[in-house]
Design a protein around this motif. Structure first.
Motif, short mmCIF file in Angstrom:
data_model
loop_
_atom_site.label_atom_id
_atom_site.label_comp_id
_atom_site.label_asym_id
_atom_site.label_seq_id
_atom_site.Cartn_x
_atom_site.Cartn_y
_atom_site.Cartn_z
N GLU A 107 -1.10 42.19 10.66
CA GLU A 107 -0.99 42.48 12.10
C GLU A 107 -0.15 43.74 12.28
O GLU A 107 0.66 44.07 11.42
CB GLU A 107 -0.38 41.30 12.84
CG GLU A 107 1.02 40.96 12.41
CD GLU A 107 1.47 39.60 12.93
OE1 GLU A 107 0.76 39.00 13.73
OE2 GLU A 107 2.56 39.17 12.52
N ARG A 109 2.59 46.38 12.92
CA ARG A 109 4.06 46.32 12.95
C ARG A 109 4.50 46.70 14.37
O ARG A 109 3.94 47.65 14.96
CB ARG A 109 4.62 47.30 11.92
CG ARG A 109 6.12 47.37 11.91
CD ARG A 109 6.65 48.24 10.79
NE ARG A 109 6.52 47.61 9.50
CZ ARG A 109 5.91 48.13 8.45
NH1 ARG A 109 5.35 49.31 8.54
NH2 ARG A 109 5.85 47.49 7.31
N SER A 123 -1.52 48.50 20.54
CA SER A 123 -1.66 48.68 19.09
C SER A 123 -3.13 48.39 18.78
O SER A 123 -3.89 48.00 19.67
CB SER A 123 -0.70 47.77 18.34
OG SER A 123 -0.86 46.46 18.79
N ALA A 237 1.10 48.02 9.29
CA ALA A 237 0.76 46.61 9.50
C ALA A 237 1.58 45.75 8.54
O ALA A 237 1.98 46.21 7.48
CB ALA A 237 -0.73 46.40 9.26
N VAL A 238 1.82 44.52 8.97
CA VAL A 238 2.55 43.58 8.09
C VAL A 238 1.64 42.38 7.80
O VAL A 238 0.84 41.97 8.64
CB VAL A 238 3.87 43.10 8.76
CG1 VAL A 238 4.87 44.24 8.81
CG2 VAL A 238 3.63 42.54 10.14
N ARG A 240 0.10 38.74 7.36
CA ARG A 240 0.28 37.48 8.11
C ARG A 240 0.44 36.34 7.11
O ARG A 240 -0.46 35.53 6.91
CB ARG A 240 -0.90 37.26 9.05
CG ARG A 240 -0.96 38.32 10.14
CD ARG A 240 -2.05 38.06 11.13
NE ARG A 240 -1.78 36.91 11.99
CZ ARG A 240 -2.57 36.53 12.99
NH1 ARG A 240 -3.65 37.21 13.27
NH2 ARG A 240 -2.27 35.47 13.70
N GLN A 253 6.45 39.87 0.76
CA GLN A 253 5.75 40.75 1.71
C GLN A 253 4.26 40.71 1.43
O GLN A 253 3.64 41.69 1.06
CB GLN A 253 6.29 42.17 1.61
CG GLN A 253 7.69 42.26 2.15
CD GLN A 253 8.30 43.62 1.92
OE1 GLN A 253 7.81 44.42 1.13
NE2 GLN A 253 9.38 43.89 2.61
#
Ligand SMILES: Cc1cc2nc3c(=O)[nH]c(=O)nc-3n(C[C@H](O)[C@H](O)[C@H](O)COP(=O)(O)OP(=O)(O)OC[C@H]3O[C@@H](n4cnc5c(N)ncnc54)[C@H](O)[C@@H]3O)c2cc1C
Length: 405
Positions: A107, A109, A123, A237-238, A240, A253
């Motif tokens: 998703e 950041r 975003s 993006a990070v 999920r 991560q």
């Protein structure tokens, strides 16, 4: 006849569901998605968000019924009960699994500055986001893009082509600092500037000012104010991975997987952007690309069906910016030795990065032959002659002097 539950109806999850049926898997296949749209292609969201070509389904809607794949949309999975081999969904239902596959993606950041929640600040990850971006751009004629990554630059290119006034604000000293070589950054920044995009590097956004609940201006650390009612936040993006972490799976991560897409629990696999995965070199990386998601879907298929393991691929992806069709393979080293083949001024060129003649990455524009050759060089650890490679009159097959270096 095992029961396969796939959490995440995005590229990786939907690809795996189709591959299972194609491979003759006869047990139940259930796909859970928290979005309400059927699985779709995400790349067009940043490349075609004007012009009405957004809804590009991965499979036609009838595919899932015909293939007996149960698709539960708008139904997020909230917990995994590993001892009971079942998941719980937001509506409180439990579903049992023999194999559970996490394909929950990534998703955007968040931008941690005051004003990031104002209307007009968007975003870009989902169809819903892209529709909102389209509306913002249709209604307003200026756009500030926070973050000069691939998505930011693709959106900049489309918006400029529509006559929108575009400013890209990048915290690092060059665009694409995290993912591209300095040379490619320089070439692309020049290309965008020629098309009228303003690029501000080494600048941090400290707040977004608004009026009446709507964004009005982006304010930088040195006090510069850039008026704009539409702001795209594209700062990465990070993964999920919360669902996996809460279930006690090894995460760093991203859900840590092996080359068979297995997590630290043998009954649970993970694929796509949510994973931290090994490359052939053994390096553990998080890739955000369609080819990686597809490759891992094939790895998961082999693990579930007991088929032969999938041969490792060289990581690659593509990006479209104005008339440049970019294709990149391998991982660009921090301080590369680079050979330029072709001429950036013509829009056709390739940058080959090497260590002592062994090619590790290629960044190409409108040069499919160079891209394919570069990918092969990387896979075969070919040693090239840099001078011959730089000379576009020397055929690519004649630039290698040793394979398997
Ligand atoms: C705008 C944009 C442009 C891109 N362009 C390119 C490109 O040009 N080339 C390229 O190679 N790659 C591109 N990518 C990256 C590519 O789209 C991703 O790598 C790919 O979609 C990853 O697939 P995935 O299935 O892992 O994740 P996703 O496609 O994000 O799917 C994950 C799905 O899981 C759902 N989900 C999450 N948690 C849950 C839960 N608990 N329960 C149920 N569902 C859940 C999410 O809502 C989402 O629908 C682009 C991405 C974006 C956003």
């Amino acid at each position: 006849m095992s029961r396969v539950l796939i959490v995440g109806a995005g590229h990786a999850g939907a690809t795996l569901a189709g591959l299972l049926r194609q491979a003759g898997h006869r047990g139940p296949v259930e796909l859970f998605g928290d979005e309400v749209d059927l699985p779709y292609h995400r790349p067009p969201l940043s490349k075609k968000f004007t012009g009405g070509e957004l809804e590009q389904w991965l499979r036609p809607p009838e595919f899932y019924r015909e293939q007996d794949i149960t698709v539960r949309l708008g139904e997020p999975v909230t917990t995994i009960d590993r001892d009971g081999c079942r998941v719980r969904t937001a509506s409180g239902e439990f579903h049992r699994y023999d194999h559970l596959v996490l394909a929950t993606g990534a998703e955007p950041r968040a931008l941690p500055v005051p004003g990031a929640d104002l209307a007009g600040v968007v975003s870009l990850r989902t169809l819903a986001d892209a529709r909102m971006l389209r509306t913002c751009i249709d209604e307003r004629r200026s756009l500030v893009i926070v973050g000069g990554g691939y998505i930011g630059l693709e959106v900049a290119a489309v918006a400029r082509s529509c006559g929108v006034e575009v400013t890209v604000v990048e915290r690092e000293d060059r665009v694409l600092a995290r993912v591209a070589s300095p040379r490619l950054s320089e070439i692309l920044a020049a290309h965008h500037r020629e098309q009228g995009t303003r690029i501000v590097t080494g600048a941090e956004v400290t707040r977004i000012d608004g009026a009446g609940g709507r964004a009005r201006a982006v304010v930088l650390g040195d006090g510069t104010t850039i008026p704009s009612e539409a702001v795209l936040v594209g700062v990465g993006a990070v993964p999920r991975d919360r669902l996996a972490a809460d279930a006690g799976l090894l995460c760093a991560q991203g859900v840590v997987v092996d080359e068979h897409a297995r997590t630290s629990d043998p009954r649970i696999l993970a694929i796509g952007d949510v994973t931290r995965r090994p490359l052939a070199s053994g390096a553990l990386v998080r890739l955000e690309s369609i080819p990686s998601a597809t490759e891992q879907a094939r790895q998961a298929l082999a693990t579930i069906t007991g088929a032969a393991p999938v041969a490792a691929e060289v990581p690659w992806f593509w990006s479209d910016q104005f008339d440049l069709k970019l294709k990149i393979a391998g991982l660009v080293p921090a301080t590369p030795s680079t050979v330029l083949r072709g001429d950036p001024a013509t829009g056709r060129f390739a940058l080959f990065h090497h260590h002592g003649g062994t090619v590790t990455a290629v960044e190409s524009a409108n040069s499919p032959g160079e891209f394919m050759a570069g990918k092969k060089f990387i896979a075969s650890r070919a040693r090239i002659d840099p001078d011959r490679l730089a000379d576009a009159s020397v055929p690519l097959r004649d630039v290698v002097h040793q394979y398997g270096a």
